[in-house]
Design an enzyme around this catalytic site. Structure first.
Site, PDB file in Angstrom:
ATOM      1  N   ASP A   1       0.856  -1.206   0.000  1.00  0.00           N
ATOM      2  CA  ASP A   1       0.000   0.000   0.000  1.00  0.00           C
ATOM      3  C   ASP A   1       0.889   1.253   0.000  1.00  0.00           C
ATOM      4  OD1 ASP A   1      -0.774   0.473   3.552  1.00  0.00           O
ATOM      5  OD2 ASP A   1       0.949  -0.507   2.619  1.00  0.00           O
TER       6      ASP A   1
ATOM      7  N   HIS B   1       9.611  -0.463   9.150  1.00  0.00           N
ATOM      8  CA  HIS B   1       8.589  -1.522   9.160  1.00  0.00           C
ATOM      9  C   HIS B   1       8.665  -2.441   7.922  1.00  0.00           C
ATOM     10  CE1 HIS B   1       6.596   0.345  12.562  1.00  0.00           C
ATOM     11  NE2 HIS B   1       6.310   1.428  11.897  1.00  0.00           N
TER      12      HIS B   1
HETATM   13  O1  RIB Z   1       2.341  -0.471  11.039  1.00  0.00           O
HETATM   14  C1  RIB Z   1       3.184  -0.265   9.945  1.00  0.00           C
HETATM   15  C2  RIB Z   1       2.530  -0.654   8.649  1.00  0.00           C
HETATM   16  O2  RIB Z   1       1.402   0.183   8.390  1.00  0.00           O
HETATM   17  C3  RIB Z   1       3.464  -0.455   7.446  1.00  0.00           C
HETATM   18  O3  RIB Z   1       3.178  -1.423   6.472  1.00  0.00           O
HETATM   19  C4  RIB Z   1       3.113   0.908   6.945  1.00  0.00           C
HETATM   20  O4  RIB Z   1       3.377   1.065   5.536  1.00  0.00           O
HETATM   21  C5  RIB Z   1       1.623   0.934   7.194  1.00  0.00           C
HETATM   22  O5  RIB Z   1       0.998   0.279   6.105  1.00  0.00           O
HETATM   23 CA    CA Z   2       2.803  -0.734   4.139  1.00  0.00          CA
END
Ligand code: RIB
Ligand code: CA
Length: 301
Positions: free
Chosen positions: A8, A237
């Site tokens: 995303d 992340h």
């Molecule tokens: O909590 C982090 C996640 O949420 C990552 O994938 C960031 O891109 C959002 O989608």
């Molecule tokens: Ca993400």
């Protein structure tokens, strides 16, 4: 390693996709898109722009615009920006997405390459749940699923209990966790341990103007958000899910059953589950080596 990323994009998604595109041991076979940081249409446009930026001729397939069962969410424009790449203006990629849906695309790819595809979801896991429902053999056709999401012993980041991806589609995560796929969860227990500061992005822009410059351009808004919650750097992340596909030895992994709460105050919370399963979760990592690997690959070291 044949890698399919469900994404995303999103700033840390962009970091993950550039890492995958540049790492010599990864064959990025495609991107599938999902709602989350931005509406799915913008996620698709951004995925096409990233593929173009990397000079790759790989397919992008658009997926779900909302969760399996929950009502649609308003994207976090204050974190990733309205267009998904911080303060950067909207991109206008030359190519279009393929006509297959994300679920159709990933089930076909897994069928054509049984046991070879590593699937790395780094957004709400809706498309993967839809693919499991579309093709009962999909989970078995995959090599494994390594997803960014959840939090076991660490606090949530979108609620005190839940990480954002699991919060945005807990029903989908529960479908995936109950499937027969081999699953590794890369959650906040490890992703909050590795952070990049403004100086890191500036150094990347200096070392690799094309890739580093793009990420440095995106990072401003992202770092402003983290500063607003008292953190000097942004968490790595999504790149850590891709790194875990490649270098699982950099992580301390516990084989456990997992489940996700789908209603009430703790919606999206991931918990250990008594039922034995093909799942595991990363609970710690060699943060310094993960950080160095990401910076080295993006800077072209
Ligand atoms: O909590 C982090 C996640 O949420 C990552 O994938 C960031 O891109 C959002 O989608
Ligand atoms: Ca993400």
């Amino acid at each position: 390693m044949k890698l399919l990323i469900d994404t995303d994009p999103g700033i840390d998604d962009a970091m993950a996709i550039l890492f995958a595109a540049r790492h010599p041991e990864i064959e990025l076979v495609g991107l599938t898109t999902v709602f989350g940081n931005v509406p799915v249409e913008i996620a698709t446009r951004n995925a096409l722009a990233l593929v173009e930026h990397c000079g790759l001729a790989i397919p992008v397939a658009q997926g779900a615009g909302q969760p399996l069962e929950l009502p649609p969410f308003v994207p976090p424009a204050h974190i990733h920006g309205v267009e998904g790449f911080g303060h950067l203006p909207a991109f206008t990629p030359a190519r279009q997405a393929v006509t297959e849906s994300a679920a159709e695309f990933m089930t076909r790819l897994a069928r054509e390459h049984p046991g070879e595809i590593t699937l790395c979801p780094i957004g709400p896991i809706t498309n993967i749940a839809e693919a499991i429902r579309l093709d009962p053999e999909f989970a078995g056709n995959l090599k494994r699923i390594v997803f960014m999401g959840g939090a076991l012993d660490a606090p949530g980041n979108i609620s005190p209990f839940a990480e954002a991806n699991s919060y945005h589609d807990p029903h989908a995560l529960e479908v995936v966790l109950r499937s027969q796929a081999e699953i590794l969860m890369i959650g906040l227990d490890v992703t909050m341990r590795v952070q990049l500061q403004a100086a890191d992005f500036a150094a990347l822009a200096e070392a690799a103007p094309h890739d580093g410059g793009l990420l440095d351009g995106m990072a401003g808004l992202y770092l402003e958000f983290y500063r607003s919650i008292g953190q000097e750097g942004c968490a790595l992340h999504d790149p850590m899910a891709v790194i875990a596909c490649l270098e699982p030895d950099l992580f301390e992994i516990e084989r456990i059953g997992l489940t996700c709460i789908v209603e009430g105050e703790e919606t999206g919370r991931t918990l250990r589950h008594a039922e034995p399963a093909q799942s595991a979760a990363a609970l710690d990592c060699d943060a310094a080596r993960v950080r160095a690997l990401f910076l080295d690959v993006i800077s072209g070291a």
